[in-house]
Design a protein around this motif. Structure first.
Motif, PDB file in Angstrom:
ATOM      1  N   MET A 208       0.851  -1.194   0.000  1.00 32.13           N
ATOM      2  CA  MET A 208       0.000   0.000   0.000  1.00 32.13           C
ATOM      3  C   MET A 208       0.891   1.251   0.000  1.00 32.13           C
ATOM      4  N   ARG A 209       0.621   2.186  -0.893  1.00 34.16           N
ATOM      5  CA  ARG A 209       1.379   3.433  -0.964  1.00 34.16           C
ATOM      6  C   ARG A 209       1.068   4.280   0.265  1.00 34.16           C
ATOM      7  N   ARG A 210       2.086   4.703   0.976  1.00 32.00           N
ATOM      8  CA  ARG A 210       1.891   5.446   2.206  1.00 32.00           C
ATOM      9  C   ARG A 210       1.386   6.872   1.941  1.00 32.00           C
ATOM     10  N   LEU A 211       0.739   7.419   2.965  1.00 26.72           N
ATOM     11  CA  LEU A 211       0.243   8.793   2.926  1.00 26.72           C
ATOM     12  C   LEU A 211       0.856   9.560   4.087  1.00 26.72           C
ATOM     13  N   ILE A 212       1.472  10.689   3.792  1.00 23.72           N
ATOM     14  CA  ILE A 212       2.020  11.563   4.813  1.00 23.72           C
ATOM     15  C   ILE A 212       1.222  12.865   4.778  1.00 23.72           C
ATOM     16  N   ALA A 213       0.531  13.161   5.866  1.00 24.04           N
ATOM     17  CA  ALA A 213      -0.333  14.349   5.933  1.00 24.04           C
ATOM     18  C   ALA A 213       0.227  15.336   6.953  1.00 24.04           C
ATOM     19  N   GLY A 214       0.288  16.594   6.564  1.00 23.62           N
ATOM     20  CA  GLY A 214       0.755  17.638   7.465  1.00 23.62           C
ATOM     21  C   GLY A 214      -0.394  18.491   7.943  1.00 23.62           C
ATOM     22  N   ASN A 215      -0.534  18.636   9.251  1.00 20.40           N
ATOM     23  CA  ASN A 215      -1.583  19.464   9.852  1.00 20.40           C
ATOM     24  C   ASN A 215      -0.929  20.712  10.437  1.00 20.40           C
ATOM     25  N   TRP A 216      -1.122  21.841   9.776  1.00 18.42           N
ATOM     26  CA  TRP A 216      -0.485  23.084  10.224  1.00 18.42           C
ATOM     27  C   TRP A 216      -1.189  23.697  11.432  1.00 18.42           C
ATOM     28  N   LYS A 217      -2.386  23.216  11.736  1.00 18.31           N
ATOM     29  CA  LYS A 217      -3.166  23.755  12.850  1.00 18.31           C
ATOM     30  C   LYS A 217      -3.322  25.276  12.680  1.00 18.31           C
ATOM     31  N   MET A 218      -3.347  26.058  13.764  1.00 16.61           N
ATOM     32  CA  MET A 218      -3.541  27.505  13.627  1.00 16.61           C
ATOM     33  C   MET A 218      -2.185  28.199  13.495  1.00 16.61           C
ATOM     34  N   ASN A 219      -1.507  27.831  12.416  1.00 20.73           N
ATOM     35  CA  ASN A 219      -0.194  28.391  12.103  1.00 20.73           C
ATOM     36  C   ASN A 219      -0.125  28.689  10.620  1.00 20.73           C
ATOM     37  N   GLY A 220       0.577  29.757  10.265  1.00 15.76           N
ATOM     38  CA  GLY A 220       0.798  30.055   8.864  1.00 15.76           C
ATOM     39  C   GLY A 220       0.205  31.365   8.411  1.00 15.76           C
ATOM     40  N   LEU A 221       1.051  32.193   7.805  1.00 19.47           N
ATOM     41  CA  LEU A 221       0.639  33.439   7.160  1.00 19.47           C
ATOM     42  C   LEU A 221       1.016  33.337   5.688  1.00 19.47           C
ATOM     43  N   ALA A 222       0.801  34.396   4.938  1.00 16.35           N
ATOM     44  CA  ALA A 222       1.080  34.354   3.502  1.00 16.35           C
ATOM     45  C   ALA A 222       2.517  33.927   3.214  1.00 16.35           C
ATOM     46  N   SER A 223       3.432  34.337   4.060  1.00 20.51           N
ATOM     47  CA  SER A 223       4.843  33.979   3.852  1.00 20.51           C
ATOM     48  C   SER A 223       5.078  32.475   3.940  1.00 20.51           C
ATOM     49  N   SER A 224       4.185  31.768   4.626  1.00 19.56           N
ATOM     50  CA  SER A 224       4.329  30.321   4.795  1.00 19.56           C
ATOM     51  C   SER A 224       4.081  29.560   3.499  1.00 19.56           C
ATOM     52  N   LEU A 225       3.508  30.219   2.502  1.00 14.68           N
ATOM     53  CA  LEU A 225       3.258  29.560   1.227  1.00 14.68           C
ATOM     54  C   LEU A 225       4.559  29.149   0.545  1.00 14.68           C
ATOM     55  N   ALA A 226       5.674  29.737   0.963  1.00 15.18           N
ATOM     56  CA  ALA A 226       6.971  29.329   0.431  1.00 15.18           C
ATOM     57  C   ALA A 226       7.262  27.868   0.760  1.00 15.18           C
ATOM     58  N   GLU A 227       6.721  27.394   1.886  1.00 11.41           N
ATOM     59  CA  GLU A 227       6.907  25.991   2.261  1.00 11.41           C
ATOM     60  C   GLU A 227       6.151  25.066   1.314  1.00 11.41           C
TER      61      GLU A 227
END
Length: 245
Positions: free
Chosen positions: A1-20
């Motif tokens: 089975m192909r693995r799934l890696i999910a990232g939960n940023w929660k209440m973090n991140g501004l426009a500058s975070s889109l670089a990630e």
């Protein structure tokens, strides 16, 4: 089975975070797993744009059970799908604890997610007190049985086991504890979905980082991870993704 890696940023991140998001684009083409990032509502549409024409999927951290209506401050599953989200996290312990969400609410939201064509990442997990009482399997099993929509399939359902006491604490259950709970989850999925239950991805979440990811991914019935703080920086998240071979 192909693995799934999910990232939960929660209440973090501004426009500058889109670089990630842009940095993660470069990883998805080479990765041996599926990758989804769930930023806050304010960044979803721009994250979708940044991830366009790549294998990186964008999801949300919650949705309302209703399609529309007088629900100030809420966002429907249809709204999420409309701006390009493909996944939605539901039943996270932080929602259950701080927003009073019970299994009935989580079920209604999962039904809504499927109605809108989203893949539901359904979270389950026990508290430290419940674990110490020897009730982990009972608690997780109850949450699972009461929260899975009747018509769910492996195409629209992912389960994430997150022991509440391990989220953001640095504590991680033993390999035996993780395998025990994941085996119980798999059994319930097969009871509910028949043979299709074997194809539902079961993620582990709770203080997952690059240094322990490979060992966790080597456990039976662990098909990936739901990652919190370590997903905020592409450089950190990359270490977990590279472990999912």
């Amino acid at each position: 089975m192909r693995r799934l890696i999910a990232g939960n940023w929660k209440m973090n991140g501004l426009a500058s975070s889109l670089a990630e998001i842009a940095a993660l684009r470069e990883l998805t083409g080479k990765a041996a797993c599926d990758i989804v990032v769930c930023p806050p509502f304010t960044l979803i549409d721009r994250a979708v744009e940044r991830a366009k024409d790549s294998k990186l999927a964008i999801g949300a951290q919650d949705c309302h059970a209703q399609q529309s209506g007088a629900h100030t401050g809420d966002v429907s599953a249809e709204m999420l799908a409309n701006i390009g989200a493909r996944y939605v996290i539901l039943g996270h312990s932080e929602r259950r604890l701080s927003h009073g969400e019970d299994d009935e609410i989580v079920l209604a939201k999962a039904i809504a997610a499927h109605r809108a064509g989203l893949i539901a990442i359904l979270c389950v997990g026990e508290t430290r007190h419940e674990r110490d009482e020897g009730r982990a399997i009972e608690v997780v099993g109850g949450q699972l049985r009461e929260s899975i929509p009747e018509r769910a399939t492996s195409a629209d359902l992912v389960i994430a086991y997150e022991p509440v006491w391990a989220i953001g604490t640095g504590l991680v259950p033993t390999n035996e504890q993780i395998e025990e709970v994941h085996a119980a989850i798999r059994q319930i999925l097969e009871e509910r979905l028949g043979s299709d239950g074997r194809s539902v991805k079961i993620l582990y979440g709770g203080s997952v980082k690059a240094s322990n990811a490979q060992a966790i991914f080597g456990l039976r019935n662990v098909d990936g991870a739901l990652v919190g703080g370590a997903s905020l920086k592409a450089s950190e998240f990359a270490g977990i993704i590279s472990a999912a071979v």
